[in-house]
Each structure stands twice: as structure tokens, then as C-alpha cells.
Motif scaffolding. Structure first.
Motif, PDB file in Angstrom:
ATOM      1  N   ALA A 196      -5.795 -12.398 113.031  1.00  0.00           N
ATOM      2  CA  ALA A 196      -7.236 -11.727 112.809  1.00  0.00           C
ATOM      3  C   ALA A 196      -7.227 -10.574 112.016  1.00  0.00           C
ATOM      4  O   ALA A 196      -8.160 -10.237 111.403  1.00  0.00           O
ATOM      5  N   MET A 197      -6.250  -9.585 111.874  1.00  0.00           N
ATOM      6  CA  MET A 197      -5.980  -8.593 111.225  1.00  0.00           C
ATOM      7  C   MET A 197      -5.960  -8.995 109.775  1.00  0.00           C
ATOM      8  O   MET A 197      -6.626  -8.391 108.828  1.00  0.00           O
ATOM      9  N   LEU A 198      -5.142 -10.051 109.591  1.00  0.00           N
ATOM     10  CA  LEU A 198      -5.218 -10.544 108.088  1.00  0.00           C
ATOM     11  C   LEU A 198      -6.576 -10.959 107.683  1.00  0.00           C
ATOM     12  O   LEU A 198      -6.994 -10.791 106.470  1.00  0.00           O
ATOM     13  N   PHE A 199      -7.209 -11.636 108.390  1.00  0.00           N
ATOM     14  CA  PHE A 199      -8.473 -12.213 107.918  1.00  0.00           C
ATOM     15  C   PHE A 199      -9.448 -11.043 107.772  1.00  0.00           C
ATOM     16  O   PHE A 199     -10.235 -11.051 106.523  1.00  0.00           O
ATOM     17  N   VAL A 200      -9.576 -10.048 108.738  1.00  0.00           N
ATOM     18  CA  VAL A 200     -10.547  -8.774 108.529  1.00  0.00           C
ATOM     19  C   VAL A 200     -10.301  -8.311 107.393  1.00  0.00           C
ATOM     20  O   VAL A 200     -11.139  -7.903 106.472  1.00  0.00           O
ATOM     21  N   GLY A 246      -5.116 -12.802  92.745  1.00  0.00           N
ATOM     22  CA  GLY A 246      -6.195 -13.835  92.677  1.00  0.00           C
ATOM     23  C   GLY A 246      -6.248 -15.241  93.583  1.00  0.00           C
ATOM     24  O   GLY A 246      -7.149 -15.693  94.126  1.00  0.00           O
ATOM     25  N   ASN A 247      -5.018 -15.667  93.089  1.00  0.00           N
ATOM     26  CA  ASN A 247      -4.674 -16.993  93.961  1.00  0.00           C
ATOM     27  C   ASN A 247      -4.326 -16.702  95.517  1.00  0.00           C
ATOM     28  O   ASN A 247      -5.063 -17.401  96.308  1.00  0.00           O
ATOM     29  N   LEU A 248      -3.747 -15.541  96.119  1.00  0.00           N
ATOM     30  CA  LEU A 248      -3.795 -15.011  97.478  1.00  0.00           C
ATOM     31  C   LEU A 248      -5.202 -15.051  98.017  1.00  0.00           C
ATOM     32  O   LEU A 248      -5.648 -15.633  99.056  1.00  0.00           O
ATOM     33  N   ILE A 249      -6.077 -14.482  97.196  1.00  0.00           N
ATOM     34  CA  ILE A 249      -7.479 -14.437  97.785  1.00  0.00           C
ATOM     35  C   ILE A 249      -8.285 -15.581  97.679  1.00  0.00           C
ATOM     36  O   ILE A 249      -8.843 -15.680  98.717  1.00  0.00           O
ATOM     37  N   LYS A 250      -8.128 -16.443  96.889  1.00  0.00           N
ATOM     38  CA  LYS A 250      -8.932 -17.823  96.640  1.00  0.00           C
ATOM     39  C   LYS A 250      -8.495 -18.575  97.806  1.00  0.00           C
ATOM     40  O   LYS A 250      -9.189 -19.205  98.334  1.00  0.00           O
ATOM     41  N   TYR A 251      -6.945 -18.408  98.514  1.00  0.00           N
ATOM     42  CA  TYR A 251      -6.682 -19.180  99.533  1.00  0.00           C
ATOM     43  C   TYR A 251      -6.574 -18.448 100.948  1.00  0.00           C
ATOM     44  O   TYR A 251      -5.631 -19.084 101.862  1.00  0.00           O
ATOM     45  N   HIS A 252      -6.897 -17.335 100.820  1.00  0.00           N
ATOM     46  CA  HIS A 252      -6.968 -16.435 102.026  1.00  0.00           C
ATOM     47  C   HIS A 252      -7.597 -17.017 103.345  1.00  0.00           C
ATOM     48  O   HIS A 252      -6.872 -16.900 104.299  1.00  0.00           O
ATOM     49  N   MET A 253      -8.736 -17.410 103.052  1.00  0.00           N
ATOM     50  CA  MET A 253      -9.641 -18.125 104.274  1.00  0.00           C
ATOM     51  C   MET A 253      -9.016 -19.208 104.691  1.00  0.00           C
ATOM     52  O   MET A 253      -8.609 -19.394 106.080  1.00  0.00           O
ATOM     53  N   THR A 269      -5.500 -19.904 104.564  1.00  0.00           N
ATOM     54  CA  THR A 269      -4.224 -19.322 105.102  1.00  0.00           C
ATOM     55  C   THR A 269      -4.534 -18.980 106.411  1.00  0.00           C
ATOM     56  O   THR A 269      -3.692 -19.302 107.418  1.00  0.00           O
ATOM     57  N   CYS A 270      -5.559 -18.181 106.665  1.00  0.00           N
ATOM     58  CA  CYS A 270      -5.950 -17.515 107.950  1.00  0.00           C
ATOM     59  C   CYS A 270      -6.211 -18.771 108.930  1.00  0.00           C
ATOM     60  O   CYS A 270      -5.953 -18.675 110.170  1.00  0.00           O
ATOM     61  N   TYR A 271      -7.064 -19.584 108.546  1.00  0.00           N
ATOM     62  CA  TYR A 271      -7.498 -20.847 109.559  1.00  0.00           C
ATOM     63  C   TYR A 271      -6.460 -21.589 109.882  1.00  0.00           C
ATOM     64  O   TYR A 271      -6.134 -21.725 110.848  1.00  0.00           O
ATOM     65  N   PHE A 272      -5.219 -21.780 109.093  1.00  0.00           N
ATOM     66  CA  PHE A 272      -4.125 -22.536 109.206  1.00  0.00           C
ATOM     67  C   PHE A 272      -3.362 -21.742 110.285  1.00  0.00           C
ATOM     68  O   PHE A 272      -2.741 -22.256 111.280  1.00  0.00           O
ATOM     69  N   GLY A 310      -1.869 -21.156 116.239  1.00  0.00           N
ATOM     70  CA  GLY A 310      -1.723 -20.579 117.330  1.00  0.00           C
ATOM     71  C   GLY A 310      -2.573 -21.367 118.462  1.00  0.00           C
ATOM     72  O   GLY A 310      -2.185 -21.435 119.845  1.00  0.00           O
ATOM     73  N   PHE A 311      -3.793 -22.127 117.964  1.00  0.00           N
ATOM     74  CA  PHE A 311      -4.342 -22.989 118.926  1.00  0.00           C
ATOM     75  C   PHE A 311      -3.498 -24.086 119.438  1.00  0.00           C
ATOM     76  O   PHE A 311      -3.626 -24.478 120.627  1.00  0.00           O
ATOM     77  N   VAL A 312      -2.844 -24.676 118.600  1.00  0.00           N
ATOM     78  CA  VAL A 312      -1.961 -25.791 118.997  1.00  0.00           C
ATOM     79  C   VAL A 312      -0.911 -25.245 119.849  1.00  0.00           C
ATOM     80  O   VAL A 312      -0.338 -26.080 120.772  1.00  0.00           O
ATOM     81  N   TRP A 313      -0.277 -24.031 119.562  1.00  0.00           N
ATOM     82  CA  TRP A 313       0.857 -23.482 120.286  1.00  0.00           C
ATOM     83  C   TRP A 313       0.463 -23.412 121.510  1.00  0.00           C
ATOM     84  O   TRP A 313       1.020 -23.703 122.575  1.00  0.00           O
ATOM     85  N   PHE A 314      -0.911 -22.615 121.801  1.00  0.00           N
ATOM     86  CA  PHE A 314      -1.448 -22.702 123.097  1.00  0.00           C
ATOM     87  C   PHE A 314      -1.582 -24.010 123.998  1.00  0.00           C
ATOM     88  O   PHE A 314      -1.426 -23.911 125.060  1.00  0.00           O
ATOM     89  N   ILE A 315      -2.049 -24.930 123.329  1.00  0.00           N
ATOM     90  CA  ILE A 315      -2.291 -26.289 123.934  1.00  0.00           C
ATOM     91  C   ILE A 315      -1.066 -26.865 124.510  1.00  0.00           C
ATOM     92  O   ILE A 315      -0.947 -27.342 125.559  1.00  0.00           O
TER      93      ILE A 315
END
Length: 424
Positions: free
Chosen positions: A116-120, A144-151, A153-156, A161-166
Motif C-alpha cells: 500500500a505504501m508503494l502504491f500511495v 518512465g517504465n517503472l511509472i508505466k507499470y507501477h499500478m 506491479t502493486c496489484y501483483f 499477499g491475497f493468495v498467501w493469506f488464503i
């Protein structure tokens, strides 16, 4: 279920009873009724005041040093505060017995937190990061490439974490684990939704961070002093030590301080200039009209010994009165909310990292409410709403590649040449 030593009556210890045995827990024999804990009636109030004053001096000194160092250092301070707050809030619902059966579960909480910190902060600071590396072609392309794929990356990272929790779910612990998962997301809302506005304020100009934060500190200190010496009338049941005398005295002090401090802070360019990149150098800019003094003649009839016939006021001082009013009347309800929250969990403080004050969350409750208001006020009543040249340039640098920018430059030059030829 465990038994007493005589083996007779079984005694049930809940996870909460096993967990909360620290200094923050409120003893059962302490009367928490409203009005019985007023500072004016506290026999140990002077000892408490000295401890609190010592911690306050250190905090204010450190705060001034960080502000002097500049925008990036203030941001780093905010990140550290967020980590402390998250730690305190994570521990609030932690149960040691269940955690022993879930190795790595705490690590999952922090994985979600830092994602969440990385995303915000990626969303907030991406444009400024681009502005910092614009002159270097390699870094410009990389960023520029990092910003392009930022969202993405954060979603992945979040889905990981979601799969880890399950995969970590264990029988008989489902309720605890889902409760922790929900609590983690609540912490993200409390910590990042509010503090993201704080960071936005910093880069709009340290003034818009420093003034609101200072007003909360002044209000807190003034409420404590007025309540310490004059407090007799309880203010609210959620916080028994709060008094009407402290509330009113602090409100008057805060509003006056807002008007005076705005004039003082507004005269330093390095406080008022917005930061468009992530460099650490001193800022120079053309002062905004809000920070250009206006002269007002004082009314006649003043005594002859009075030395001034006119005064200089910065236009921003009138806006500061609005901030001071909010800081003195509305922001304290953030503290009342925190008091009710602590009572719900039967704890005195969120932590003990600051002697005499409690934990970091105890200090930030009103600050978070104030930061959101300061940002909304700034965007609604201060920032020009029309599209500016700076906004267009920011969008060009942010969204176009280096080659596209060169093409735009060439086409814009051709358009201007054609227009000059047509006019001639």
C-alpha cells in the motif's frame, strides 16, 4: 481452559486477557467515570507534567530540525511515523496464542502494508521523480517504465499477499485470521488515506504542512496547560481529563497563533515555494500573491505612545484563521474518537514509545484530521482551478516518451512559424 491450583473451578482465559498485560491496560479498580481524573485534582500532576514537557521539548526540537532539512526529510519522517502507527495498531488485536500457530502471519500484514505504501507514494511522487531525472536519458527511460507499470506491479504484489493469506488459513483459526485481514485493511485506510494528504501538503509548500501541524501542537499544549491550572468542568465523557476551560483556552490561543504564525512562516521562500522534484536544494520562486504583504492603516484614536500607524498583513493570514478555527474546534474530535477507541479496547494508550504521551498514534490522531482539512482547503480555496502552463508541461513530461516529446516540440515549432508567417 485451565484449572486453578486446587483443581476445582475451571477458569477461562480469553486470548485478549492473555495478550494485554502491559502498562497500557487500564486497571479494573480504577474509576473511569467522567470528571474523576481532572488534572486540576490529580495529586501526581506535576510529575506527569515534567515527563510530558521533557518529551515535548525533544519532539519539537526534532521536528524543527527535520523541517529545516527540507521536503524529502519531512516525507521520511512521515514514513517512519506511519510504520510506528501501523505497528501499534497491528498489536492492538494481536493474540499471542493464535500467532504461535501461524508462523509468518505477521509478515503478511507488513507485506500488505508496504505494498500500500508503494502504491500511495508512487501515485503522489511519480511526477516529481520524473522531473528529477529529466536531464538524464537513461534514468528518464527507466523511471518512465517503472511509472508505466507501477499500478500493475502493486496489484501483483497485493494479489500475492491475497493468495498467501488464503493458503495460510488454518482450521479453528478462520475467524481470527479473517479478523486480522480485515483489521489490516482498516489500518491502511486510517494510516495512508490520511497521511497521503500530509505528503501532498508538503510538496505544495512546507508552509501548508508546517502551519496546520504547528496549530495542532499549540492547541494540544494550550489545552493541557489551561486544563492543568484551571480545569474544573468536564468536557466529554469519552476523555475524562478534557475540560471546558482547557478547550476554550486552547481555542483562543490556537486562533491567535494561526494569525501570527502565518505572518512569520509566510516570509520564508523555502517554506512557501512548492517542490516540483525530489531534489534537496534550497528553493527560490516568485512569491505567490498570498505571501506578498499588504499595508493596512490603523484606526485613529490610538495613544500617542503607540509606535505604529500602519501594519503589514499577508493575505494568507486570513486563510490561517480558518485553519486555526478548524484546529481548535473540529480537530480535537479526532482525539475524542481515539479516546473512545481506546476505551472500547480497555487500554490507556496505543503504545509507550513517547514518555508522557503514549504511542505515536496517540500523538497523530488530531494531526490526521487536520491534514485532510488543510489539503482540501488548499485545493478548494487556494489553488487556481484553471489549467495552467505548468499543469500542461507536467502532463507532457509524465505521459509522453522522449521521442514523442521531441516530435511535439517540432510540431509546435512548425505551428508557431506558420502562425507568424500568416500574421506577417
Amino acid at each position: 481452559m485451565i484449572k486453578d491450583n486446587d483443581g476445582s473451578v475451571p477458569v477461562t482465559h480469553t486470548g485478549r486477557a492473555r495478550r494485554r498485560r502491559g502498562s497500557n491496560e487500564v486497571p479494573a479498580d480504577v474509576d473511569q467515570s467522567n470528571g474523576t481524573k481532572l488534572l486540576a485534582n490529580d495529586q501526581n500532576k506535576y510529575k506527569s507534567m515534567l515527563v510530558r514537557a521533557y518529551s515535548t521539548i525533544w519532539m519539537i526540537g526534532g521536528f524543527i530540525f527535520v523541517v529545516y532539512m527540507g521536503h524529502l526529510y519531512i516525507w521520511a519522517m512521515i514514513v517512519i511515523i506511519q510504520i510506528f502507527m501501523a505497528k501499534e495498531l497491528f498489536n492492538l488485536l494481536r493474540k499471542a496464542h493464535e500467532d504461535k500457530q501461524l508462523p509468518g502471519f505477521r509478515l503478511l500484514n507488513w507485506h500488505i502494508f508496504f505494498t500500500a505504501m508503494l502504491f500511495v507514494y508512487g501515485r503522489i511522487l511519480s511526477q516529481r521523480l520524473v522531473n528529477t531525472v529529466t536531464t538524464d536519458k537513461f534514468w528518464y527511460k527507466l523511471v518512465g517504465n517503472l511509472i508505466k507499470y507501477h499500478m500493475a506491479t502493486c496489484y501483483f504484489l497485493y494479489i500475492t499477499g491475497f493468495v498467501w493469506f488464503i493458503l495460510s488459513l488454518k482450521k479453528k483459526l478462520y475467524k481470527y485470521q479473517f479478523g486480522q485481514y480485515a483489521w489490516t485493511h482498516m489500518i491502511l485506510i486510517v494510516v495512508f488515506t490520511q497521511s497521503s494528504f500530509t505528503v501532498a501538503n508538503i510538496f505544495e509548500g512546507i508552509f501548508w504542512f508546517l502551519l496546520p501541524a504547528s496549530l495542532i501542537v499549540i492547541n494540544d499544549i494550550a489545552a493541557y496547560i489551561f486544563g492543568f491550572f484551571f480545569g474544573k468542568t468536564p468536557l466529554i465523557k469519552l476523555s475524562p481529563k478534557k475540560t471546558w476551560e482547557g478547550f476554550i483556552g486552547a481555542s483562543v490561543t490556537t486562533i491567535i497563533s494561526a494569525f501570527v504564525l502565518a505572518n512569520f512562516f509566510g516570509r520564508f521562500q523555502w517554506l512557501t515555494c512548492p517542490r516540483k522534484d525530489l531534489s534537496t536544494g534550497w528553493l527560490q520562486c516568485d512569491p505567490d500573491p498570498l505571501f506578498k504583504p499588504e499595508t493596512f492603516a490603523l484606526p485613529g484614536g490610538l495613544p500617542e505612545w503607540f509606535p505604529w500607524t500602519e501594519i503589514q498583513i499577508l493575505p494568507v493570514q486570513w486563510h490561517a484563521l480558518g485553519l486555526g478555527l478548524f484546529a481548535s474546534i473540529i480537530a480535537p474530535f479526532g482525539g475524542f474518537f481515539a479516546s473512545g477507541f481506546k476505551r472500547a479496547f480497555n487500554i490507556k494508550d496505543f503504545g509507550d514509545s513517547i514518555p508522557g504521551h503514549g504511542g505515536m498514534t496517540d500523538r497523530m490522531d488530531c494531526q490526521m484530521v487536520m491534514a485532510v482539512f488543510a489539503y482540501i482547503y488548499h485545493q478548494s480555496f487556494i489553488v487556481a482551478q484553471s489549467v495552467s502552463l505548468g499543469m500542461i508541461l507536467d502532463q507532457i513530461v509524465m505521459n509522453l516518451s522522449y521521442e514523442e516529446q521531441r516530435e511535439l516540440y517540432s510540431k509546435l515549432g512548425q505551428i508557431l512559424k506558420d502562425r507568424e508567417f500568416g500574421e506577417s
